[in-house]
Design a protein around this motif. Structure first.
Motif, short mmCIF file in Angstrom:
data_model
loop_
_atom_site.label_atom_id
_atom_site.label_comp_id
_atom_site.label_asym_id
_atom_site.label_seq_id
_atom_site.Cartn_x
_atom_site.Cartn_y
_atom_site.Cartn_z
N LEU A 2 0.81 -1.21 0.00
CA LEU A 2 0.00 0.00 0.00
C LEU A 2 0.84 1.26 0.00
N ASN A 3 2.07 1.15 0.47
CA ASN A 3 2.90 2.34 0.67
C ASN A 3 4.09 2.49 -0.27
N VAL A 4 4.50 1.41 -0.93
CA VAL A 4 5.69 1.48 -1.78
C VAL A 4 5.35 0.91 -3.16
N GLN A 5 5.54 1.72 -4.17
CA GLN A 5 5.30 1.29 -5.55
C GLN A 5 6.57 0.70 -6.15
N ASP A 6 6.42 -0.09 -7.21
CA ASP A 6 7.58 -0.56 -7.95
C ASP A 6 8.31 0.65 -8.53
N ALA A 7 9.61 0.56 -8.62
CA ALA A 7 10.41 1.67 -9.17
C ALA A 7 10.56 1.48 -10.68
N SER A 8 10.50 2.57 -11.40
CA SER A 8 10.74 2.52 -12.84
C SER A 8 12.25 2.50 -13.08
N PRO A 9 12.70 2.12 -14.27
CA PRO A 9 14.14 2.16 -14.55
C PRO A 9 14.72 3.57 -14.40
N VAL A 10 13.92 4.58 -14.61
CA VAL A 10 14.38 5.97 -14.46
C VAL A 10 14.64 6.28 -12.99
N ASP A 11 13.76 5.78 -12.10
CA ASP A 11 13.90 6.04 -10.67
C ASP A 11 15.04 5.25 -10.05
N GLY A 12 15.38 4.11 -10.61
CA GLY A 12 16.40 3.25 -10.03
C GLY A 12 15.75 2.15 -9.25
N GLY A 13 16.00 2.12 -7.95
CA GLY A 13 15.42 1.08 -7.11
C GLY A 13 15.56 1.42 -5.64
N TYR A 14 15.29 0.45 -4.81
CA TYR A 14 15.23 0.63 -3.36
C TYR A 14 16.25 -0.24 -2.66
N VAL A 15 16.70 0.22 -1.51
CA VAL A 15 17.41 -0.62 -0.56
C VAL A 15 16.34 -1.07 0.43
N VAL A 16 16.23 -2.38 0.59
CA VAL A 16 15.21 -2.95 1.48
C VAL A 16 15.91 -3.72 2.58
N VAL A 17 15.52 -3.45 3.80
CA VAL A 17 16.06 -4.14 4.97
C VAL A 17 14.89 -4.73 5.72
N PHE A 18 14.99 -5.99 6.08
CA PHE A 18 13.94 -6.52 6.94
C PHE A 18 14.50 -7.31 8.09
N GLU A 19 13.72 -7.28 9.15
CA GLU A 19 14.08 -7.98 10.38
C GLU A 19 13.17 -9.20 10.50
N LEU A 20 13.78 -10.34 10.79
CA LEU A 20 13.03 -11.57 10.98
C LEU A 20 12.58 -11.67 12.44
N GLU A 21 11.68 -12.60 12.71
CA GLU A 21 11.19 -12.77 14.08
C GLU A 21 12.31 -13.11 15.06
N ASN A 22 13.37 -13.76 14.59
CA ASN A 22 14.49 -14.11 15.47
C ASN A 22 15.51 -12.96 15.58
N ARG A 23 15.15 -11.79 15.06
CA ARG A 23 15.92 -10.54 15.12
C ARG A 23 17.09 -10.49 14.14
N GLU A 24 17.23 -11.49 13.27
CA GLU A 24 18.24 -11.42 12.22
C GLU A 24 17.80 -10.39 11.19
N VAL A 25 18.78 -9.81 10.51
CA VAL A 25 18.51 -8.75 9.53
C VAL A 25 18.96 -9.22 8.16
N ARG A 26 18.15 -8.93 7.15
CA ARG A 26 18.49 -9.20 5.75
C ARG A 26 18.39 -7.90 4.97
N MET A 27 19.29 -7.72 4.00
CA MET A 27 19.32 -6.49 3.20
C MET A 27 19.41 -6.87 1.73
N MET A 28 18.67 -6.16 0.89
CA MET A 28 18.74 -6.39 -0.55
C MET A 28 18.47 -5.09 -1.29
N ALA A 29 18.77 -5.12 -2.58
CA ALA A 29 18.49 -3.99 -3.46
C ALA A 29 17.55 -4.50 -4.55
#
Length: 134
Positions: A14-41
């Motif tokens: 609801l809050n984040v749209q797909d990025a167009s090639p002109v916009d580039g992209g996003y850095v996404v970080v998420f936390e798992l229930e066990n508090r581990e962190v994952r990061m991707m682009a």
């Protein structure tokens, strides 16, 4: 780094749209229930999160607890690499690398990109020449 979204994975579509090639992209970080962190682009954060959740239900694993999504940036993959490298250099007790956490991600992003506000390419092109933006 400006964070566009900080919340539960249920709300990302609801809050984040797909990025167009002109916009580039996003850095996404998420936390798992066990508090581990994952990061991707990625240009498609909602699809990535949905895929992660589907695979977790299918094969088992940790559910997502919290998601951070940066503002779109043309060099989003480079920003992720810079942030990951900077986090890896953080020493914890006894000189060992510290465990990544959302707080560490936020702190390192502020240190690295605090003075830098990512802008999509088409917004930068309007300001070039007017204020000396490179």
């Amino acid at each position: 780094m400006v964070w566009l979204f900080d919340g539960t994975p249920d709300e990302i579509g609801l809050n984040v749209q797909d990025a167009s090639p002109v916009d580039g992209g996003y850095v996404v970080v998420f936390e798992l229930e066990n508090r581990e962190v994952r990061m991707m682009a990625t240009r498609f954060p909602a699809k990535y999160i949905a895929s992660w959740r589907s695979n977790t239900r299918r094969y088992g694993g940790e559910e997502l607890k919290r998601v951070l999504v940066s503002a779109p940036h043309p060099r989003y993959e480079r920003l992720k690499k810079m942030l990951a490298a900077n986090m890896a250099s953080e020493a914890g007790p006894g000189g060992k690398p510290s465990e990544p956490s959302i707080d560490l991600v936020l702190r390192k992003a502020q240190q690295l990109f605090g003075a830098t506000t990512p802008h999509p390419i088409h917004e930068l092109s309007h300001s070039v020449g007017h204020e000396g933006v490179c």
